[in-house]
Design an enzyme around this catalytic site. Structure first.
Site, mmCIF file in Angstrom:
data_model
loop_
_atom_site.group_PDB
_atom_site.id
_atom_site.type_symbol
_atom_site.label_atom_id
_atom_site.label_comp_id
_atom_site.label_asym_id
_atom_site.label_seq_id
_atom_site.Cartn_x
_atom_site.Cartn_y
_atom_site.Cartn_z
ATOM 1 N N TRP A 11 1.873 4.280 9.518
ATOM 2 C CA TRP A 11 2.205 4.533 8.119
ATOM 3 C C TRP A 11 3.054 5.796 7.968
ATOM 4 C CZ3 TRP A 11 3.739 2.529 4.165
ATOM 5 C CH2 TRP A 11 3.451 2.903 2.843
ATOM 6 N N GLY A 133 -1.420 2.255 -2.245
ATOM 7 C CA GLY A 133 -1.029 0.989 -2.844
ATOM 8 C C GLY A 133 -0.819 -0.084 -1.805
ATOM 9 N N LYS A 188 -11.272 -1.313 -0.340
ATOM 10 C CA LYS A 188 -10.598 -2.596 -0.047
ATOM 11 C C LYS A 188 -10.607 -2.894 1.446
ATOM 12 C CE LYS A 188 -6.595 -0.636 1.519
ATOM 13 N NZ LYS A 188 -5.668 -0.976 2.613
ATOM 14 N N THR A 245 -4.569 -6.567 1.612
ATOM 15 C CA THR A 245 -5.340 -6.254 2.813
ATOM 16 C C THR A 245 -6.268 -7.389 3.214
ATOM 17 O OG1 THR A 245 -5.281 -3.951 2.069
ATOM 18 C CG2 THR A 245 -6.760 -4.450 3.877
ATOM 19 N N SER A 251 -2.816 -6.983 8.296
ATOM 20 C CA SER A 251 -3.968 -6.156 7.942
ATOM 21 C C SER A 251 -4.870 -5.905 9.151
ATOM 22 C CB SER A 251 -4.780 -6.840 6.837
ATOM 23 O OG SER A 251 -6.030 -6.213 6.663
ATOM 24 N N ASN A 253 -7.762 -4.313 9.155
ATOM 25 C CA ASN A 253 -9.169 -4.530 8.818
ATOM 26 C C ASN A 253 -9.513 -6.020 8.768
ATOM 27 O OD1 ASN A 253 -10.324 -1.694 8.121
ATOM 28 N ND2 ASN A 253 -8.308 -1.748 7.173
ATOM 29 N N VAL A 276 -6.185 2.390 14.238
ATOM 30 C CA VAL A 276 -7.358 2.772 13.455
ATOM 31 C C VAL A 276 -7.562 1.760 12.337
ATOM 32 C CG1 VAL A 276 -8.362 4.510 11.927
ATOM 33 C CG2 VAL A 276 -7.074 5.222 13.953
ATOM 34 N N GLU A 278 -9.641 1.726 9.173
ATOM 35 C CA GLU A 278 -10.441 2.666 8.396
ATOM 36 C C GLU A 278 -11.704 2.034 7.812
ATOM 37 O OE1 GLU A 278 -10.225 5.777 8.229
ATOM 38 O OE2 GLU A 278 -8.149 6.451 8.397
#
Length: 334
Positions: A11, A133, A188, A245, A251, A253, A276, A278
């Site tokens: 990011w 966002g 999220k 997400t 995504s 996650n 990572v 999160e």
């Protein structure tokens, strides 16, 4: 503007590439070897191998040089890196420029949101805010259109930064609900793990829609209990980020949930992911906070059971589906 972006993960690199198209940007990473590799290749081979750097993008492993004359600092680290980065900055100078962070989650152990960590480390009234966002790093780096929110308790600051950094390909919207934007960006990720599990078990798109919708209800309950506006949950940092997400192939996650549905242990999942995620650390902090505030968050509790108590993925999803019937506002049906 002259920007210093601290953190060269996916990011941070994506934002550096995007902003370097219009601003003077220095991307900092603490690992000198990593910076040397980035400089030599002019691409982040680990995270964004197909997104070359603009010629104007500068790189540095020296924090004083990276922030020298910067008009705005952006901290783009995992949540665990926020406090150490803030401390490194304040050790350099007591007169820092305005600051944004793009960290999503709750601090492990303290359950603090990013702005609360910032408040403990920076002087009072320092001009700062959060960037959050629905925005996958790769698409932003590739120059595909995206939108995000900039939130601050100082609404004038949020509006100013949104105007300064806004571009046709990265549209930025000012928001005064700092807590709501941060809670949406954090929780999220937990919901995306649950959705990934359901998708991995091939429960279908109806189940996915149900999980996303009820996940939004959970996020809203927690956010409003912490003082956020319900309206924020209908915006970019709430519903927008949640949908992306939970459904996007990029995504991380959601990938965790998909891999857990295959029966893989969490340690193996995280090793294979290489990034990572999160939501894994955030889930436990969210559940702790929800229990303290007496906020009902069954999806979060189910994700924690899956991650930390060895619960079977199929039983976890079936347990959510077999809960007692309720009205949509949460009352049990008699």
């Amino acid at each position: 503007m002259k920007l210093a972006i601290l953190g060269a993960g996916a990011w941070g690199t994506a934002l550096a590439i995007a902003f370097a198209r219009h601003h003077q940007v220095t991307l900092w990473a603490r690992d000198a070897n990593q910076v040397a590799e980035l400089a030599a290749n002019r691409v982040n081979r680990r995270y964004l191998p197909d997104c070359p750097f603009p010629d104007a993008l500068k790189l540095s492993a020296e924090l004083p040089r990276a922030i020298h004359d910067a008009e705005l600092i952006l901290i783009v680290t995992p949540m665990a890196g926020l406090r150490p980065t803030l401390r490194a900055l304040t050790a350099l100078s007591s007169q820092l420029p305005p600051l944004l962070w793009a960290c999503k989650g709750f601090e492990a152990g303290s359950s603090l949101l990013p702005h609360q960590v910032v408040a403990e480390e920076l002087p009072a009234n320092h001009r700062c805010g959060v960037l959050s966002g629905p925005s996958f790093a790769r698409e932003v780096a590739q120059g595909l259109p995206a939108a995000a929110a900039i939130a601050s308790d100082d609404e004038a600051f949020a509006r100013q930064v949104a105007r300064d950094l806004h571009s046709p390909l990265l549209r930025l919207y000012a928001n005064a609900d700092l807590v709501g934007v941060e809670v949406g960006g954090a929780v999220k990720n937990v919901m995306a793990i649950a959705t990934g599990v359901a998708d991995g078990l091939e429960y279908g798109m109806n189940a996915r829609a149900a999980l996303i919708t009820r996940g939004l209800a959970e996020i809203t309950r927690l956010a409003t209990a912490l003082g956020a506006s319900q309206h924020t949950m209908m915006g970019l940092a709430g519903m927008g980020d949640l949908i992306l997400t939970c459904t996007g192939a990029l995504s991380r996650n959601r990938q965790v949930g998909l891999k857990l549905a295959e029966g893989k242990p969490l340690a193996q999942v995280l090793q294979e992911l290489g990034h990572v995620a999160e939501g894994v650390a955030t889930a436990r902090e969210v559940l702790t906070m929800a229990e303290r505030l007496e906020v009902d968050m069954p999806i979060t509790a189910a994700v924690c059971g899956l991650l930390y108590q060895g619960h079977d993925p199929q039983q976890v999803v079936q347990g959510l589906l077999s809960r007692s019937p309720k009205s949509e506002d949460g009352d049990l049906l008699q």
